[in-house]
Design a protein around this motif. Structure first.
Motif, PDB file in Angstrom:
ATOM      1  N   ALA A  27       0.830  -1.204   0.000  1.00  0.00           N
ATOM      2  CA  ALA A  27       0.000   0.000   0.000  1.00  0.00           C
ATOM      3  C   ALA A  27       0.865   1.256   0.000  1.00  0.00           C
ATOM      4  O   ALA A  27       0.564   2.235  -0.706  1.00  0.00           O
ATOM      5  N   PHE A  64      -7.475  -4.273  -1.770  1.00  0.00           N
ATOM      6  CA  PHE A  64      -6.868  -2.948  -1.656  1.00  0.00           C
ATOM      7  C   PHE A  64      -7.066  -2.159  -2.950  1.00  0.00           C
ATOM      8  O   PHE A  64      -7.376  -0.960  -2.924  1.00  0.00           O
ATOM      9  N   GLN A  65      -6.913  -2.844  -4.069  1.00  0.00           N
ATOM     10  CA  GLN A  65      -7.054  -2.169  -5.360  1.00  0.00           C
ATOM     11  C   GLN A  65      -8.483  -1.701  -5.593  1.00  0.00           C
ATOM     12  O   GLN A  65      -8.720  -0.589  -6.068  1.00  0.00           O
ATOM     13  N   VAL A 125      -9.483   0.900  -2.418  1.00  0.00           N
ATOM     14  CA  VAL A 125      -8.687   2.104  -2.205  1.00  0.00           C
ATOM     15  C   VAL A 125      -8.268   2.742  -3.529  1.00  0.00           C
ATOM     16  O   VAL A 125      -8.648   3.881  -3.833  1.00  0.00           O
TER      17      VAL A 125
END
Length: 313
Positions: A72, A133-134, A137
């Motif tokens: 991240a 996460f992709q 976020v």
């Protein structure tokens, strides 16, 4: 792992991918059929694969927070680098900036990373935390920038919430969340359903690569007409971002062993096909996005033996 061993690992990938290219070139299978194969993989086979594997996984090992935190942080630095680079080139329109962020930082998980990881490691489970996460976020950043520069019904907040809700409701994300929830609650899923999901999921890898080959075989590659901006984005995505992920994860977060290899290889995956979908939806950089998707896929495929040999050293 030596170069020869790395190339041997790539044989199944090249076979499925190359078969699609060859059949599209010969017009045996129309290139337009790639959408049907891609939809099957994205909407059905990959979700089945991820659901079964996440449900049966050790979530404590799957969510290595130091590793995910390192990735991240590397992605945040990469986003900043792309934004600053775009500003230095005089690109300030929100949609144009968002398109370049997506091209340089987001990775092709469903169509590329999943089959590659299955081939190399026998599982695509390490991709899942990065996938979330992709979606939750990075996609939020891209969508927010896109919506800021888009005219339409409702305010930016309304348009953003609709777009975000749609992205979180995709079969891929729903399957992942269902796998996590049932795993955490220790809910018994009948073996016949898990076997069925595994049967369908096993087809995700070859079908996704075959679809990508069909798409690239029909689109063709014009190397000579590659612009400087396209070359810069492809170089950033395929070289700079994985090197940045390696430096941040290993140097700042102390990630070692298999997780370092996973994260570097994930970062080395090409620009996602969704870039082209976003470009069409928001009416910005359609030609640029199509070129970067196609060419970054080819460059990533060529560099995979190098990355595999390097991270395994």
């Amino acid at each position: 792992m030596g170069g020869a061993a790395a190339l041997e690992k790539l044989v199944p990938v090249l076979l499925a991918f190359g078969g699609g290219v060859l059949l599209a070139r010969r017009k045996t299978v129309p290139a337009e059929a790639s959408k049907a194969f891609s939809d099957y993989a994205f909407l059905f086979a990959v979700p089945c694969y991820l659901f079964g594997n996440i449900y049966a996984a050790d979530l404590g090992a799957l969510f290595d927070w130091r590793a995910i935190g390192g990735y991240a942080a590397a992605a945040a630095l990469a986003v900043l680098a792309v934004v600053l680079g775009a500003a230095a080139c005089g690109i300030r329109e929100p949609r144009a900036v968002a398109l370049r962020v997506m091209a340089g930082v987001q990775v092709n998980t469903a169509y590329f990373a999943v089959p590659v990881f299955i081939t190399f490691f026998g599982t695509a489970a390490p991709i899942f935390p990065v996938l979330l996460f992709q979606v939750c976020v990075l996609s939020l950043v891209v969508i927010a920038l896109m919506e800021l520069g888009r005219a339409g019904d409702g305010g930016p907040g309304t348009r953003l919430s609709r777009a975000l809700a749609a992205s979180l409701a995709t079969p891929l994300v729903l399957a992942c969340n269902a796998g996590i929830l049932l795993n955490l609650l220790s809910v018994h899923v009948p073996k016949v359903l898990l076997d069925g999901a595994a049967f369908v999921g096993d087809s995700a890898s070859p079908v996704a690569l075959f679809a990508l080959g069909l798409h690239l075989g029909g689109a063709g590659l014009g190397v000579r007409d590659t612009t400087r901006e396209e070359a810069a984005l492809i170089a950033f995505k395929c070289l700079a971002f994985p090197l940045l992920a390696w430096a941040v994860c290993a140097g700042l977060f102390g990630v070692r062993g298999p997780w370092l290899a996973y994260l570097v290889l994930i970062a080395a995956m090409p620009t996602p096909q969704n870039l082209f979908i976003f470009a069409q939806r928001y009416d910005i950089g359609v030609d640029l996005s199509a070129s970067v998707v196609v060419k970054s896929s080819v460059v990533s495929l060529l560099l995979l033996p190098l990355w595999l040999q390097t991270v395994a050293a």
